[in-house]
Design an enzyme around this catalytic site. Structure first.
Site, PDB file in Angstrom:
ATOM      1  N   ASP A   1     -13.190  17.869   5.306  1.00 15.79           N
ATOM      2  CA  ASP A   1     -13.882  17.218   5.152  1.00 15.79           C
ATOM      3  C   ASP A   1     -15.156  16.150   5.330  1.00 15.79           C
ATOM      4  OD1 ASP A   1     -12.962  14.797   2.881  1.00 15.79           O
ATOM      5  OD2 ASP A   1     -14.237  14.516   4.643  1.00 15.79           O
TER       6      ASP A   1
ATOM      7  N   ASP B   1     -17.415  14.970   0.340  1.00 18.32           N
ATOM      8  CA  ASP B   1     -17.892  14.192   0.308  1.00 18.32           C
ATOM      9  C   ASP B   1     -18.876  14.165   1.959  1.00 18.32           C
ATOM     10  OD1 ASP B   1     -15.972  14.353   1.999  1.00 18.32           O
ATOM     11  OD2 ASP B   1     -15.757  12.836   2.183  1.00 18.32           O
TER      12      ASP B   1
ATOM     13  N   HIS C   1      -6.210  11.522   6.940  1.00 22.43           N
ATOM     14  CA  HIS C   1      -6.446  10.226   8.230  1.00 22.43           C
ATOM     15  C   HIS C   1      -5.155   9.749   8.454  1.00 22.43           C
ATOM     16  CE1 HIS C   1     -10.786   9.960   8.091  1.00 22.43           C
ATOM     17  NE2 HIS C   1     -10.788  10.362   6.212  1.00 22.43           N
TER      18      HIS C   1
HETATM   19 ZN    ZN Z   1     -13.550  12.292   3.898  1.00 17.04          ZN
END
Ligand code: ZN
Length: 360
Positions: free
Chosen positions: A208, A298, A172
């Site tokens: 992810d 996740d 991110h």
């Molecule tokens: Zn993530």
């Protein structure tokens, strides 16, 4: 069959002191989902298998970070905490931005007029309330970069697979932004280091749950680094403003970004269908360097903050499928918050990837 050598896990304990304690989720203070236990349980589960060897990272210095991030962002990550404490911040509490420099202000705000205290301008470089800074954050972020760079060094020296147990994660973090538990973009730094060492075409695959908005931004106009991501549909999932299928890169990078958003509840079979599309794009791109893998767990059905429906067995299928690319892999840990299942999911994924790569 010849006995396979142990696969290196690059890890360090520097992350243990990076414990943000709380984040704000929809206004509610909650225990940080990015807890130190996440990395500890993955490490312990892999070492219990016997196929992995634990190695410490070597220091690579600040230059590879500056090749990807703006110097003012690095300055902020390095000094926001100490500036805050010097200004009276109670060190028992993490540092989060009080305000954010939003578009309307950013247009009018000369950046050289930002407050001098880095903690006071945190909101000009941070896009959420989930990325607390504490005393151990800077050292942990630097160590995660060293882990990633040591992992790629080992792959370039001949290992088919090296796992970098990075924490904090990185995908991110943009050129001039932190957020989503990320400070320095470990995967982007590795991809850039491969280019610096002569690679012409580097592929970054991001599995992810969340879109790697930072990685996408960094390589948005680059034709030499492809970014391919499978992630929860941003219309209903963090980071919301990035990761739509229509985002495909620009300028020299047009077509070198591929986003495959997935609806809530996507199971293993549907995920593998999207993964095949991602892998076909990477094959067509023709990478001449190891694959850089942003690896998150996740996507697991029981993850507390995500909404896909993968099971532990699915991670083995995904690992095998990625191995079919036939190129070596630098696997870097990103997210995954169902702590009780992280060990089993990492064992399943890396075991299948390792087996697939050694059979080629
Ligand atoms: Zn993530």
């Amino acid at each position: 069959m010849p006995e396979r050598s142990a696969t290196p896990i690059i890890a360090s304990d520097h992350h243990l002191a990076h414990d943000g304690l709380i984040e704000l989720a929809g206004g509610q203070p909650v225990r940080c989902y990015d807890s130190p236990e996440r990395a500890t349980v993955i490490r312990d589960a892999l070492l219990a298998i016997g196929d992995y060897s634990l190695e410490a990272p070597s220091e690579h210095g600040p230059d590879p970070i500056a090749a990807v991030h703006d110097l003012e962002l690095i300055d902020l990550v390095e000094h926001a905490w100490t500036d805050a404490v010097a200004d009276g911040h109670d060190p028992r509490y993490p540092l989060l931005p009080d305000t954010f420099l939003l578009r309307e202000y950013a247009r009018r705000m000369p950046l050289d007029q930002l407050p001098t205290g880095r903690h006071d301008r945190l909101g000009a470089y941070c896009f959420d309330t989930a990325t607390p800074i504490v005393a151990g954050t800077t050292a942990a972020a630097r160590a995660a970069v060293d882990i990633a760079l040591t992992a790629v060094d080992r792959v370039l020296a001949g290992e088919p697979l090296v796992y970098g147990l990075c924490r904090p994660p990185g995908h991110h973090a943009g050129r001039n932004l932190i957020g989503g538990y990320c400070f320095y973009n470990n995967a982007a730094i590795v991809a850039q280091s491969l280019v610096a060492r002569g690679a012409q075409r580097v592929a970054v695959l991001d599995v992810d749950f969340h879109h790697g908005n930072g990685t996408q931004q960094i390589f948005w106009e680059r034709g030499d680094v492809m970014y391919v991501s499978l992630h929860g549909d941003p219309r209903g999932s963090y980071p919301y403003y990035s990761g739509y299928a229509t985002e495909r890169g620009a300028e020299a990078g047009e077509g070198a970004t591929l986003n495959l958003p997935l609806p809530a509840g996507t199971d293993g079979d549907a995920y593998l269908g999207a993964l095949d599309e991602a892998l076909d794009a990477i094959r067509a791109f023709g990478a001449d360097a190891p694959l850089v893998l942003s690896l998150g767990f996740d996507t697991y059905h029981a993850d507390p903050i995500c909404n896909l429906a993968l099971q532990t067995d699915d991670y083995a299928r995904i690992g095998s499928r990625i191995a079919s690319l036939g190129i070596s892999v630098v696997a870097l840990q990103e997210g995954g918050y169902a702590v009780e299942a992280l060990g089993a999911n990492a064992v399943a994924f890396l075991g299948a990837l390792r087996e697939g790569l050694s059979d080629r």
